[in-house]
Structure formats: structure tokens, C-alpha cells
Design a protein around this motif. Structure first.
Motif, PDB file in Angstrom:
ATOM      1  N   MET A   1      37.115  56.574  76.700  1.00  0.00           N
ATOM      2  CA  MET A   1      37.953  56.784  75.539  1.00  0.00           C
ATOM      3  C   MET A   1      38.754  58.083  75.664  1.00  0.00           C
ATOM      4  N   TYR A   2      38.064  59.162  75.879  1.00  0.00           N
ATOM      5  CA  TYR A   2      38.737  60.453  75.891  1.00  0.00           C
ATOM      6  C   TYR A   2      39.740  60.588  77.021  1.00  0.00           C
ATOM      7  N   ASP A   3      39.479  59.902  78.137  1.00  0.00           N
ATOM      8  CA  ASP A   3      40.306  60.136  79.318  1.00  0.00           C
ATOM      9  C   ASP A   3      40.840  58.861  79.968  1.00  0.00           C
ATOM     10  N   ASP A   4      40.754  57.733  79.266  1.00  0.00           N
ATOM     11  CA  ASP A   4      41.261  56.450  79.774  1.00  0.00           C
ATOM     12  C   ASP A   4      40.635  56.035  81.101  1.00  0.00           C
ATOM     13  N   GLN A   5      39.420  56.448  81.373  1.00  0.00           N
ATOM     14  CA  GLN A   5      38.740  56.048  82.598  1.00  0.00           C
ATOM     15  C   GLN A   5      37.891  54.817  82.329  1.00  0.00           C
ATOM     16  N   TYR A   6      37.888  53.912  83.277  1.00  0.00           N
ATOM     17  CA  TYR A   6      36.988  52.765  83.227  1.00  0.00           C
ATOM     18  C   TYR A   6      35.749  53.143  84.010  1.00  0.00           C
ATOM     19  N   ILE A   7      34.599  52.982  83.400  1.00  0.00           N
ATOM     20  CA  ILE A   7      33.343  53.345  84.052  1.00  0.00           C
ATOM     21  C   ILE A   7      32.502  52.086  84.176  1.00  0.00           C
ATOM     22  N   ASN A   8      32.121  51.787  85.379  1.00  0.00           N
ATOM     23  CA  ASN A   8      31.335  50.593  85.659  1.00  0.00           C
ATOM     24  C   ASN A   8      29.859  50.962  85.683  1.00  0.00           C
ATOM     25  N   GLY A   9      29.128  50.555  84.659  1.00  0.00           N
ATOM     26  CA  GLY A   9      27.707  50.857  84.596  1.00  0.00           C
ATOM     27  C   GLY A   9      27.422  52.129  83.822  1.00  0.00           C
ATOM     28  N   ALA A  10      26.139  52.418  83.686  1.00  0.00           N
ATOM     29  CA  ALA A  10      25.705  53.553  82.872  1.00  0.00           C
ATOM     30  C   ALA A  10      25.890  54.909  83.547  1.00  0.00           C
ATOM     31  N   ARG A  11      25.961  54.907  84.871  1.00  0.00           N
ATOM     32  CA  ARG A  11      26.166  56.182  85.561  1.00  0.00           C
ATOM     33  C   ARG A  11      27.525  56.748  85.197  1.00  0.00           C
ATOM     34  N   GLY A  12      27.563  58.004  84.925  1.00  0.00           N
ATOM     35  CA  GLY A  12      28.824  58.654  84.585  1.00  0.00           C
ATOM     36  C   GLY A  12      29.203  58.548  83.122  1.00  0.00           C
ATOM     37  N   VAL A  13      28.306  57.971  82.304  1.00  0.00           N
ATOM     38  CA  VAL A  13      28.578  57.830  80.870  1.00  0.00           C
ATOM     39  C   VAL A  13      27.646  58.748  80.091  1.00  0.00           C
ATOM     40  N   ASP A  14      28.188  59.384  79.092  1.00  0.00           N
ATOM     41  CA  ASP A  14      27.403  60.190  78.151  1.00  0.00           C
ATOM     42  C   ASP A  14      27.597  59.621  76.757  1.00  0.00           C
ATOM     43  N   ILE A  15      26.622  59.838  75.903  1.00  0.00           N
ATOM     44  CA  ILE A  15      26.785  59.556  74.480  1.00  0.00           C
ATOM     45  C   ILE A  15      27.129  60.893  73.835  1.00  0.00           C
ATOM     46  N   ASP A  16      28.296  60.923  73.226  1.00  0.00           N
ATOM     47  CA  ASP A  16      28.826  62.159  72.658  1.00  0.00           C
ATOM     48  C   ASP A  16      28.694  62.171  71.139  1.00  0.00           C
ATOM     49  N   HIS A  17      28.282  63.307  70.608  1.00  0.00           N
ATOM     50  CA  HIS A  17      28.373  63.525  69.166  1.00  0.00           C
ATOM     51  C   HIS A  17      29.840  63.870  68.912  1.00  0.00           C
ATOM     52  N   LEU A  18      30.538  63.008  68.198  1.00  0.00           N
ATOM     53  CA  LEU A  18      31.956  63.262  67.954  1.00  0.00           C
ATOM     54  C   LEU A  18      32.139  64.687  67.425  1.00  0.00           C
ATOM     55  N   ALA A  41      21.784  64.093  64.023  1.00  0.00           N
ATOM     56  CA  ALA A  41      21.774  64.088  65.491  1.00  0.00           C
ATOM     57  C   ALA A  41      21.598  62.688  66.060  1.00  0.00           C
ATOM     58  N   ASN A  42      20.993  61.800  65.299  1.00  0.00           N
ATOM     59  CA  ASN A  42      20.719  60.434  65.757  1.00  0.00           C
ATOM     60  C   ASN A  42      21.432  59.408  64.878  1.00  0.00           C
ATOM     61  N   ASP A  43      22.595  59.738  64.381  1.00  0.00           N
ATOM     62  CA  ASP A  43      23.312  58.920  63.407  1.00  0.00           C
ATOM     63  C   ASP A  43      23.798  57.594  63.991  1.00  0.00           C
ATOM     64  N   LEU A  44      23.050  56.540  63.707  1.00  0.00           N
ATOM     65  CA  LEU A  44      23.455  55.201  64.123  1.00  0.00           C
ATOM     66  C   LEU A  44      24.045  54.415  62.958  1.00  0.00           C
ATOM     67  N   GLY A  45      24.218  55.074  61.821  1.00  0.00           N
ATOM     68  CA  GLY A  45      24.735  54.414  60.633  1.00  0.00           C
ATOM     69  C   GLY A  45      26.242  54.335  60.573  1.00  0.00           C
ATOM     70  N   ASP A  46      26.926  54.951  61.512  1.00  0.00           N
ATOM     71  CA  ASP A  46      28.384  54.927  61.534  1.00  0.00           C
ATOM     72  C   ASP A  46      28.835  54.932  62.991  1.00  0.00           C
ATOM     73  N   GLU A  47      29.576  53.931  63.385  1.00  0.00           N
ATOM     74  CA  GLU A  47      29.969  53.791  64.787  1.00  0.00           C
ATOM     75  C   GLU A  47      30.883  54.903  65.290  1.00  0.00           C
ATOM     76  N   GLN A  48      31.393  55.732  64.401  1.00  0.00           N
ATOM     77  CA  GLN A  48      32.263  56.831  64.805  1.00  0.00           C
ATOM     78  C   GLN A  48      31.490  58.085  65.220  1.00  0.00           C
ATOM     79  N   ALA A  49      30.225  58.175  64.853  1.00  0.00           N
ATOM     80  CA  ALA A  49      29.458  59.405  65.028  1.00  0.00           C
ATOM     81  C   ALA A  49      29.036  59.665  66.470  1.00  0.00           C
ATOM     82  N   LEU A  50      28.525  58.643  67.129  1.00  0.00           N
ATOM     83  CA  LEU A  50      28.059  58.743  68.512  1.00  0.00           C
ATOM     84  C   LEU A  50      28.858  57.745  69.337  1.00  0.00           C
TER      85      LEU A  50
END
Length: 121
Positions: A1-18, A41-50
């Protein structure tokens, strides 16, 4: 999202707190009970948070706000700042004048960008 990169698989992906934890703390979370900080810190109630982003972009963002950092992907910036406003509103986090001005400047270039908020409390 932030950098228009396509990432294949979980490697190289982080879950970011917006809105980063340190930014939330500085904006009022320091006064919350520990349970509320944990819920934030664990907000799963809104898809924009993490959100899933590239590890590289998450590291470049670190704990910065939109005054100091915006996504490299210019096409995502309107979404980023509207989500930022929504997440801060969701949790009742304060916005200082410099941040407010930076957000207003960015939103000024967005055509009718809606801000959808689901209050956390």
C-alpha cells in the motif's frame, strides 16, 4: 500500500499500526488504563487500524506522523490521511496544530475523500 510493491507471501510484510503506538501515547493514550492501551494495540475492530505493508515502508515510517512521513505511493496518500483522521477520531486522540495543518494540506488535494469513523468507545 505505502509503496505500490507487490509482495508474494508473508516474507517482507509487516502489520503496521496506522497511527503508531508512540504517536498514540503522545496524543493521549498515556492517560488510558492498561487494558485500553492493549485494546488499541490489537485493534481488530476497524480495518483501518492495522494494515499489511511492506517491511521496508513500515521501517521508513517508524513512529512518524503525516508531518514527517507520507506513503511513497502518491495514489495512496488520500486514503492514508483519511484513515489517519478516522483512526485518531475513533480513539479520541489529540491532534496538534502542526499535524492538523499537514493533514489539511494533504486533504486539500483529495477530491471529496470521505472519512468513515467507527468509534472505539
Amino acid at each position: 500500500m505505502y509503496d505500490d510493491q507487490y509482495i508474494n507471501g508473508a516474507r517482507g510484510v509487516d502489520i503496521d499500526h496506522l497511527v503508531p503506538l508512540a504517536e498514540a501515547w503522545d496524543s493521549g493514550a498515556y492517560a488510558w488504563p492498561a487494558k485500553e492501551r492493549e485494546t488499541y494495540a490489537n485493534d481488530l475492530g476497524d480495518e483501518q487500524a492495522l494494515i499489511a505493508v511492506s517491511a521496508a515502508s513500515n521501517r521508513s515510517k517508524a513512529d512518524q506522523d503525516p508531518v514527517a512521513w507520507l506513503p511513497l505511493a502518491a495514489g495512496y496518500r488520500c486514503q492514508y490521511v483519511t484513515d489517519w483522521v478516522a483512526d485518531r477520531t475513533r480513539w479520541g486522540l489529540k491532534v496538534d496544530a502542526t499535524e492538523r495543518d499537514a493533514l489539511a494540506d494533504q486533504l486539500g488535494g483529495c477530491s471529496d475523500a470521505p472519512v468513515t469513523v467507527t468509534l472505539a468507545r
